[in-house]
Every structure is written in structure tokens, then in C-alpha cells.
Design a protein around this motif. Structure first.
Motif, PDB file in Angstrom:
ATOM      1  N   ALA A  74      55.450  59.502  31.836  1.00 52.91           N
ATOM      2  CA  ALA A  74      54.087  60.569  30.948  1.00 52.91           C
ATOM      3  C   ALA A  74      53.084  59.813  30.778  1.00 52.91           C
ATOM      4  N   GLY A  75      52.473  58.934  31.587  1.00 51.70           N
ATOM      5  CA  GLY A  75      50.907  58.331  31.686  1.00 51.70           C
ATOM      6  C   GLY A  75      50.645  56.828  31.552  1.00 51.70           C
ATOM      7  N   ALA A  76      51.888  56.059  30.761  1.00 54.37           N
ATOM      8  CA  ALA A  76      50.927  54.711  30.687  1.00 54.37           C
ATOM      9  C   ALA A  76      50.915  54.354  31.402  1.00 54.37           C
ATOM     10  N   VAL A  77      50.813  52.888  31.380  1.00 54.63           N
ATOM     11  CA  VAL A  77      49.806  52.077  32.664  1.00 54.63           C
ATOM     12  C   VAL A  77      50.560  50.959  32.709  1.00 54.63           C
ATOM     13  N   ALA A  78      50.997  50.530  32.024  1.00 60.46           N
ATOM     14  CA  ALA A  78      52.082  49.391  31.885  1.00 60.46           C
ATOM     15  C   ALA A  78      52.976  49.073  31.117  1.00 60.46           C
ATOM     16  N   VAL A  79      54.307  47.887  31.015  1.00 63.20           N
ATOM     17  CA  VAL A  79      54.818  48.105  29.815  1.00 63.20           C
ATOM     18  C   VAL A  79      54.560  46.763  29.291  1.00 63.20           C
ATOM     19  N   VAL A  80      54.747  46.350  27.702  1.00 65.09           N
ATOM     20  CA  VAL A  80      55.165  44.610  27.150  1.00 65.09           C
ATOM     21  C   VAL A  80      56.312  45.099  27.161  1.00 65.09           C
ATOM     22  N   THR A  81      57.782  43.545  27.146  1.00 64.63           N
ATOM     23  CA  THR A  81      58.489  43.366  26.888  1.00 64.63           C
ATOM     24  C   THR A  81      59.238  42.563  26.426  1.00 64.63           C
ATOM     25  N   ASP A  82      60.618  42.095  26.489  1.00 64.86           N
ATOM     26  CA  ASP A  82      60.606  40.947  25.938  1.00 64.86           C
ATOM     27  C   ASP A  82      61.778  40.687  27.070  1.00 64.86           C
ATOM     28  N   ALA A  83      62.516  38.856  27.670  1.00 70.44           N
ATOM     29  CA  ALA A  83      62.792  38.897  28.596  1.00 70.44           C
ATOM     30  C   ALA A  83      64.394  39.733  28.683  1.00 70.44           C
ATOM     31  N   ALA A  84      65.186  40.448  27.908  1.00 72.93           N
ATOM     32  CA  ALA A  84      65.995  41.238  27.426  1.00 72.93           C
ATOM     33  C   ALA A  84      65.497  43.061  28.172  1.00 72.93           C
ATOM     34  N   GLY A  85      64.708  43.079  27.895  1.00 68.54           N
ATOM     35  CA  GLY A  85      64.027  44.611  28.214  1.00 68.54           C
ATOM     36  C   GLY A  85      63.486  43.578  29.612  1.00 68.54           C
ATOM     37  N   ARG A  86      62.705  43.207  30.038  1.00 68.24           N
ATOM     38  CA  ARG A  86      62.809  43.231  31.560  1.00 68.24           C
ATOM     39  C   ARG A  86      64.319  43.179  32.647  1.00 68.24           C
ATOM     40  N   ASP A  87      65.327  43.204  32.072  1.00 72.46           N
ATOM     41  CA  ASP A  87      66.245  43.083  32.416  1.00 72.46           C
ATOM     42  C   ASP A  87      67.121  44.353  32.739  1.00 72.46           C
ATOM     43  N   VAL A  88      66.766  45.761  31.333  1.00 70.42           N
ATOM     44  CA  VAL A  88      66.719  46.773  32.125  1.00 70.42           C
ATOM     45  C   VAL A  88      65.883  47.745  32.645  1.00 70.42           C
ATOM     46  N   LEU A  89      64.599  46.930  32.320  1.00 66.23           N
ATOM     47  CA  LEU A  89      63.261  47.539  33.533  1.00 66.23           C
ATOM     48  C   LEU A  89      63.942  48.077  34.949  1.00 66.23           C
ATOM     49  N   PRO A  97      52.193  46.765  35.837  1.00 65.36           N
ATOM     50  CA  PRO A  97      52.335  46.063  35.474  1.00 65.36           C
ATOM     51  C   PRO A  97      53.025  45.474  33.904  1.00 65.36           C
ATOM     52  N   VAL A  98      54.342  44.676  34.518  1.00 64.75           N
ATOM     53  CA  VAL A  98      55.017  44.957  33.035  1.00 64.75           C
ATOM     54  C   VAL A  98      54.652  42.946  32.623  1.00 64.75           C
ATOM     55  N   LEU A  99      54.876  43.013  31.632  1.00 58.35           N
ATOM     56  CA  LEU A  99      53.988  41.691  30.336  1.00 58.35           C
ATOM     57  C   LEU A  99      55.657  40.693  29.595  1.00 58.35           C
ATOM     58  N   LEU A 100      55.400  39.956  29.606  1.00 61.18           N
ATOM     59  CA  LEU A 100      56.495  39.170  28.796  1.00 61.18           C
ATOM     60  C   LEU A 100      56.253  38.802  27.739  1.00 61.18           C
ATOM     61  N   THR A 101      56.956  39.191  26.325  1.00 59.97           N
ATOM     62  CA  THR A 101      56.939  37.756  25.201  1.00 59.97           C
ATOM     63  C   THR A 101      57.804  37.535  24.004  1.00 59.97           C
ATOM     64  N   ASP A 102      58.118  36.991  23.369  1.00 56.94           N
ATOM     65  CA  ASP A 102      59.487  36.705  23.166  1.00 56.94           C
ATOM     66  C   ASP A 102      59.144  37.759  22.223  1.00 56.94           C
TER      67      ASP A 102
END
Length: 555
Positions: A74-89, A97-102
Motif C-alpha cells: 500500500a506504500g509503507a516505506v518501512a516497518v517497526v516491530t518487535d523480535a516476534a514480529g521480525r520472525d513473521v516478516l 527497512p525493518v526496525l526493532l523495538t521491545d
């Protein structure tokens, strides 16, 4: 405005993603973010606009990262998620760009506020929390703010309104990025002040992160939403989050109940206390106190005397009946005054505030051969007691109540609601509210269990469904001098049955019942029209889906 998805400022922000990485200590695991520019933030994949940052949050059923691919498409230029989300990506980290935070949910509002240059800092902001009275108090505050500001915004259970432009609200407090977008849009449209409801769900789920309120208010704490908070202690802790440094600068607390007194004593920000029960011992120590009150017999409004911290007394009024609305009006006056509105201006504005949808709303006026018809949002035991107590003095005949209780919510309150209705009303019509995924008959049965404790023989008790037919039935049972009060849904424009949302509004049905004259003339299988398509479950599940309209259960 037609959708929260489009409630963005017309001039999008322009923020370097690398700045967000530095400011919020995000960990980059995908494409180098150095050259990426962000123009907005979203936590819903179907709300994403090109150039925005998608925050994938964990949910009760699924992780928002499962919808990240749709967000990028849809046009998102980056994703912010957590470690569990990274495994889903999966391999998505190789595309953007994928950025992680707790805690991605906790940071979503902060990111949105930063990208939009902190719109709340340039507005006078007032937030209201509590179980009962949030909506009424917020509208009273808005009335006072409008007396001092050319353009204001009001955000809450009923609507999202900027100036004269409004849309139905998807929930009591919108998701954090939506809130920041609305605040930025309000600024763009010339607003200088905002009054908004802040639910306990919103505080627990960080929906107001990124907003530091100038003044916040607390109405009361009564039994509700224990399915979400666990118990009253958990409910209180979440409400108290609003009265913390970094979330608000000062507070105003009604100290009529033990929770208010406890909050006033424990708050870590400066707090003014308001006692609204006449002759309450707490009034002696309160900064502000209602010292006299007259609820009136016309059912239209109430008058009261408010003592200030300097000992001076001020004559004030509420446009709505009942002692509960004396409390709401008193709190609103003090909140508006704390937000910079002259005291006499605030008192006059609150006293002449317009009717509030679904809050002691007089839909049918009493006339020869015709009962008074009222719609009220009362959906908790305490609110129901107050609503019936406010209506009884203006009812020379019988008091007829039409009520239900929500499905997939606190089940323990259902028999309590039945007991109250049987004790305080003359005629009880039990029907459905928002059954959601539960079997409607089981909810009605629980209410009737409470009714039987007061009326074992179920005298003047009726079980009627669907809801539209129950309202018609209540009107048919009432005559001149009687009052019909329809409780539980108030302003809500939909009814949720088995996961499907139907267009429905108590006010509209009550008016139709009056026009029809006799409920018996209505077809027994009358049902509300189904909305196009199925709207999603509003439970915060990180799924990135649009919110449903009219979700009034978010406290």
C-alpha cells in the motif's frame, strides 16, 4: 471527513527515518534506513498511505507483522516491530527497512508525534477519564473551550469533530497514530483547543503516548471492563496512568468515591479536588465543592452552587437532569478554568451546552396521550442507578425501562443490571444490546436472573427481541404521564450480532415507535439493516485492520 484513514494533515510531514532510529533507539535489521523519508505513521495496514511507516504490534490473536506485506504494497516505506514480529516478516526485511523495538505499541504514538512535529504542544489539551460521565463532561468542557477559542476539536465515543466537521468515532479513544493525525489536522484547520475522552483501554494500550495533556480530569470508577483489566485494582491502575508526569501537567479529580480520593492522594502531578455530593464529609477538604444542588422537576436541567478554593460561591447549572450531571458539570467547569477559561465564562458556557447524543437525550417530549421518551448510554450498574434516579422525579406515572447488556464483556454485571431495573423501574423490558459472539438468549437469561431476585413472579417484566421490537413494545406499554427510558447503547449507530454489524440507533427507533403509535403494528421479525460487508473485531490484535464505527465499549 469520511474516514479516519483520511484524517491526515493536507501538508504531510517530512522526516528522515534515520532520525527516528536515533531518537527512539530502534535497531535496524533490514535495508539501510539512511535515505528513507517518512511522511506519517500507521498501525493499520488498510489505513497506510504511501510514504508512511507501518508499526506492526503484537495482538491477542495475530501479530501485526502478518499484515506488513500488505502495508508495504500500500506504500509503507518501512516497518517497526518487535523480535516476534521480525520472525513473521520473512524476506520483507530485504525489501524495506525493518526496525526493532521491545514495545512497538508503546512507541507508535511517540513516532507519530515526532513525525508530525508534536501537534499537541501547540494546542490547549484537556483529557477526561473515568467509568461514567466521560462523554458528557468532555462535551461540557468543549462548550466552555468554544466560548474562549474560535475553533476547537472534540474527540470521543460519539464523534471526532474539528470545528463543525465531524465523523463517527470508531472507539472512545482512537489508535495513537490516528490521534496524532487528528491533532495535526485540527491545527491545520485553525483549532487552538481540544477536549477528548481517554479510556482505560487507551491508557493500557498506549494510545495517548506522544500527547502530554495540559489538564486531565477523573469522573469516577465503577465496575466495568473487568474482562480486560482483571479486577478493580487493575482498572484503577490503568486509569491512574493519565495522572503521571509525561502524560499530563495538572489534574482535576472528583473525590466522591474511594477511587477518586485515592487518585487525588497518589497522583504525581498537581491535582485539584472536586466534591460534588452535598453534605459529603469529603467536601470540607476538597478544593472545590458543590454545596447546594437542585435537580429540578422539569427534567431538563439542574442548578447548583459551587464553592471555589478561595471560599467564594458561584451559582452554576447543568443542562441535563440529575445529580450525576451536577457532578459532570462541576468537573467540566473546573477543568475548563484550569485550561485557561475565565470561571464566569466556563460556568455560563456549561450551563447552556447543547444536548449530547445518547446522554439523557429527550427524544419524545411528554404530551397528551404520549409518554416522555429518553435515550441514555447507562451501561454499568452505577450509571443505571443514576439514570433511573434522575428520571423518577419527573415521572408522574410509570417508569418503563428497555435494557440489555453487552456480549463478550463483563458477565458479572448482568444480573446486577437486572436487579437494579426491577427495583427502580415499574416496567422492565429485557432485550439485546450488542450480543457480539454470544448467544443473545443467554445474556437475557442472566439479566432475568437478577430481575427474579427482586420480582420472583416477573410481574411487569417482558423479554422481547429483536431490540427494535423491544423499544416499540416499551412505548406501547406506556401512556400519558409515563416515561420510557432506553438504556445501554445511547448514541451508537450500530448493533453487533454474531460478528455482523447492523445499522441501528435507539433514538431513530424510539421516534419511529412514536410515529407508528402502537408497537403491535410493527412486524415481529423487524430487524436493523445490515451494513455492507463485515466489520472487524475491534479487539487490539495487531492485525492492522480498520476499526468499527460506534464502539462505545472502550472505557
Amino acid at each position: 471527513m469520511t474516514s479516519t484513514a483520511r484524517m491526515r494533515p493536507a501538508r504531510p510531514a517530512d522526516c528522515r527515518l534515520s532520525d527516528l532510529v536515533d531518537v527512539f533507539s530502534l535497531v535496524s535489521v533490514g535495508v539501510d534506513p539512511a535515505s528513507t523519508v517518512v511522511q506519517g505513521v500507521s498501525v493499520a495496514s488498510d489505513d497506510v498511505l504511501p510514504g508512511e511507516l507501518f508499526v506492526a504490534v503484537p495482538g491477542a490473536r495475530t501479530h501485526g507483522a502478518a499484515h506488513a506485506r500488505a502495508a508495504v504494497e500500500a506504500g509503507a516505506v518501512a516497518v517497526v516491530t518487535d523480535a516476534a514480529g521480525r520472525d513473521v516478516l520473512g524476506d520483507l526485511a530485504g525489501r524495506v527497512p525493518v526496525l526493532l523495538t521491545d514495545e512497538p505499541r508503546a512507541v507508535a504514538g511517540l513516532l507519530a508525534a515526532h513525525v508530525l512535529d508534536h501537534p499537541a504542544r501547540r494546542l490547549r489539551t484537556v483529557g477526561v477519564t473515568g467509568t461514567n460521565g466521560k462523554t458528557t463532561t468532555t462535551y461540557f468542557v468543549d462548550a466552555a473551550l468554544r466560548a474562549a477559542h474560535a475553533t476547537t476539536a472534540v474527540l470521543g465515543t460519539v464523534e471526532l469533530r474539528i470545528g463543525a466537521d465531524a465523523i463517527e468515532s470508531p472507539r472512545t479513544t482512537v489508535e495513537a497514530p490516528v490521534l496524532q493525525n487528528v491533532l495535526a489536522l485540527a491545527l491545520e484547520r485553525g483549532a487552538t483547543a481540544v477536549a477528548m475522552e481517554v479510556s482505560s483501554h487507551a491508557l493500557a494500550l498506549h494510545r495517548v503516548a506522544g500527547t502530554v495533556f495540559d489538564v486531565v480530569g477523573f469522573t469516577n470508577l465503577q465496575r466495568d471492563h473487568l474482562d480486560f483489566h482483571g479486577d478493580m485494582e487493575g482498572y484503577f491502575r490503568d486509569k491512574a496512568r493519565l495522572f503521571a508526569p509525561g502524560q499530563a501537567r495538572r489534574g482535576v479529580v472528583v473525590v466522591d468515591d474511594e477511587w477518586g480520593r485515592r487518585l487525588a492522594a497518589q497522583a504525581q502531578i498537581p491535582v485539584e479536588s472536586v466534591a460534588t455530593h452535598v453534605d459529603d464529609p469529603a467536601a470540607a477538604d476538597a478544593d472545590w465543592a458543590v454545596v447546594t444542588a437542585d435537580v429540578g422537576l422539569d427534567g431538563v436541567g439542574s442548578s447548583f452552587t459551587l464553592r471555589g478554593p478561595d471560599g467564594r460561591e458561584h451559582v452554576a447549572s447543568s443542562p441535563l437532569p440529575g445529580l450525576v450531571n451536577v457532578s459532570n458539570a462541576a468537573l467540566a467547569i473546573v477543568l475548563a478554568h484550569a485550561a485557561g477559561v475565565a470561571l464566569d465564562v466556563a460556568i455560563a458556557a456549561v450551563g447552556t451546552a447543547h444536548a449530547i447524543p445518547g446522554r439523557m437525550e429527550r427524544v419524545i417530549e411528554r404530551a397528551p396521550g404520549r409518554p416522555l421518551g429518553i435515550v441514555d448510554y447507562a451501561h454499568t450498574p452505577d450509571a443505571l442507578v443514576l439514570a433511573l434516579g434522575a428520571v423518577r422525579p419527573i415521572t408522574p406515572g410509570r417508569l418503563v425501562i428497555v435494557l440489555g447488556s453487552d456480549g463478550d464483556r463483563d458477565r458479572g454485571k448482568r444480573p446486577i443490571m437486572g436487579q437494579i431495573a426491577a427495583r427502580l423501574a415499574d416496567v422492565v423490558v429485557v432485550t439485546d444490546e450488542n450480543p457480539r459472539s454470544e448467544e443473545p438468549s443467554s445474556i437475557r437469561a442472566a439479566i432475568l436472573d437478577g430481575v427474579r431476585e427482586v420480582r420472583p413472579g416477573l410481574t411487569d417484566v417482558h423479554e422481547v427481541e429483536p431490540r427494535a421490537q423491544a423499544v416499540r413494545h416499551g412505548v406501547a406499554l406506556a401512556g400519558e404521564g409515563d416515561t420510557v427510558i432506553v438504556t445501554g447503547k445511547g448514541h451508537e449507530p450500530t448493533q453487533e450480532i454474531a460478528g455482523v454489524f447492523h445499522r441501528y440507533n435507539d433514538r431513530d427507533v424510539l421516534l419511529a415507535a412514536q410515529a407508528e403509535g402502537l408497537a403491535d403494528a410493527a412486524p415481529a421479525d423487524a430487524a436493523p439493516d445490515r451494513l455492507p460487508g463485515r466489520l472487524p473485531d475491534p479487539t487490539p490484535d495487531g492485525a492492522g485492520r480498520a476499526s468499527r464505527p460506534g464502539d462505545g465499549g472502550d472505557e
